[in-house]
Design a protein around this motif. Structure first.
Motif, PDB file in Angstrom:
ATOM      1  N   LYS A  87      -6.673  -8.951   7.932  1.00 43.53           N
ATOM      2  CA  LYS A  87      -7.136  -7.059   7.559  1.00 43.53           C
ATOM      3  C   LYS A  87      -8.376  -7.406   8.049  1.00 43.53           C
ATOM      4  O   LYS A  87      -9.193  -6.463   8.808  1.00 43.53           O
ATOM      5  CB  LYS A  87      -7.102  -6.355   6.119  1.00 43.53           C
ATOM      6  N   LEU A  90      -9.274  -6.051  11.704  1.00 43.38           N
ATOM      7  CA  LEU A  90      -9.524  -4.726  11.870  1.00 43.38           C
ATOM      8  C   LEU A  90     -10.678  -4.398  11.363  1.00 43.38           C
ATOM      9  O   LEU A  90     -11.169  -2.836  11.984  1.00 43.38           O
ATOM     10  CB  LEU A  90      -7.800  -4.177  11.599  1.00 43.38           C
ATOM     11  N   GLU A 110      -4.633  -3.091  15.064  1.00 39.66           N
ATOM     12  CA  GLU A 110      -3.821  -2.880  14.414  1.00 39.66           C
ATOM     13  C   GLU A 110      -2.005  -3.515  14.782  1.00 39.66           C
ATOM     14  O   GLU A 110      -0.357  -3.675  13.916  1.00 39.66           O
ATOM     15  CB  GLU A 110      -3.260  -1.421  14.420  1.00 39.66           C
ATOM     16  N   LYS A 111      -2.204  -3.411  16.285  1.00 36.49           N
ATOM     17  CA  LYS A 111      -0.356  -3.925  16.337  1.00 36.49           C
ATOM     18  C   LYS A 111      -0.530  -5.331  16.335  1.00 36.49           C
ATOM     19  O   LYS A 111       1.415  -5.648  16.307  1.00 36.49           O
ATOM     20  CB  LYS A 111      -0.572  -3.067  18.739  1.00 36.49           C
ATOM     21  N   ASN A 114       0.403  -6.080  12.993  1.00 37.78           N
ATOM     22  CA  ASN A 114       2.032  -5.377  12.839  1.00 37.78           C
ATOM     23  C   ASN A 114       3.253  -6.610  13.024  1.00 37.78           C
ATOM     24  O   ASN A 114       3.413  -6.468  14.372  1.00 37.78           O
ATOM     25  CB  ASN A 114       2.219  -4.409  12.676  1.00 37.78           C
TER      26      ASN A 114
END
Length: 137
Positions: A87, A90, A110-111, A114
């Motif tokens: 994280k 990001l 973010e892509k 995930n």
């Protein structure tokens, strides 16, 4: 913590824990000032920082807001360093974007973070990825 700062260059360091110390020491060796951000107010990197911000790395908005409160010209901020692939990556991309530094686009990070979305995009682009199985209860 030092408060007198000349017109030297700054790096924003996301994290001040043991794993960050090699990065911090390398920056100090090059005479670069550091803004270290960590939720642990006792992290080992704190004593090497010109500025220390006691903030969770998950809170990019607060990090940006607090950096802006420092009396540092944005032109003197040359980058953001971080040893995480999670994280904090990001947060790093959001800080880079806000201070107009080169780096990854937050939407792309973010892509990638995930796994389902990342696998889907790879499949759409004919990139081989391992098959994902649902957990068996």
């Amino acid at each position: 913590m030092k408060t007198k700062v000349q017109k030297k260059l700054f790096l924003i360091c996301l994290g001040g824990g043991k794993s960050q110390i090699p990065l911090i020491k390398a920056a100090k060796k090059k005479k670069i000032n550091l803004i270290i951000i960590d939720r642990n107010k006792y992290c080992p990197g704190k004593k090497l920082a010109e500025f220390f911000l006691n903030i969770s790395l998950d809170n990019s908005k607060k990090i940006i807001k607090e950096i802006q409160k420092l009396k540092i010209s944005p032109k003197l901020i040359i980058g953001v360093i971080n040893r995480s692939s999670g994280k904090a990556s990001l947060t790093m991309s959001k800080v880079q974007k806000r201070f107009k530094l080169s780096g990854s686009e937050p939407m792309m990070v973010e892509k990638i973070l995930n796994k389902n979305l990342f696998s889907k995009k790879c499949i759409e682009n004919n990139i081989l990825v391992p098959r994902i199985f649902d957990k068996i209860s």
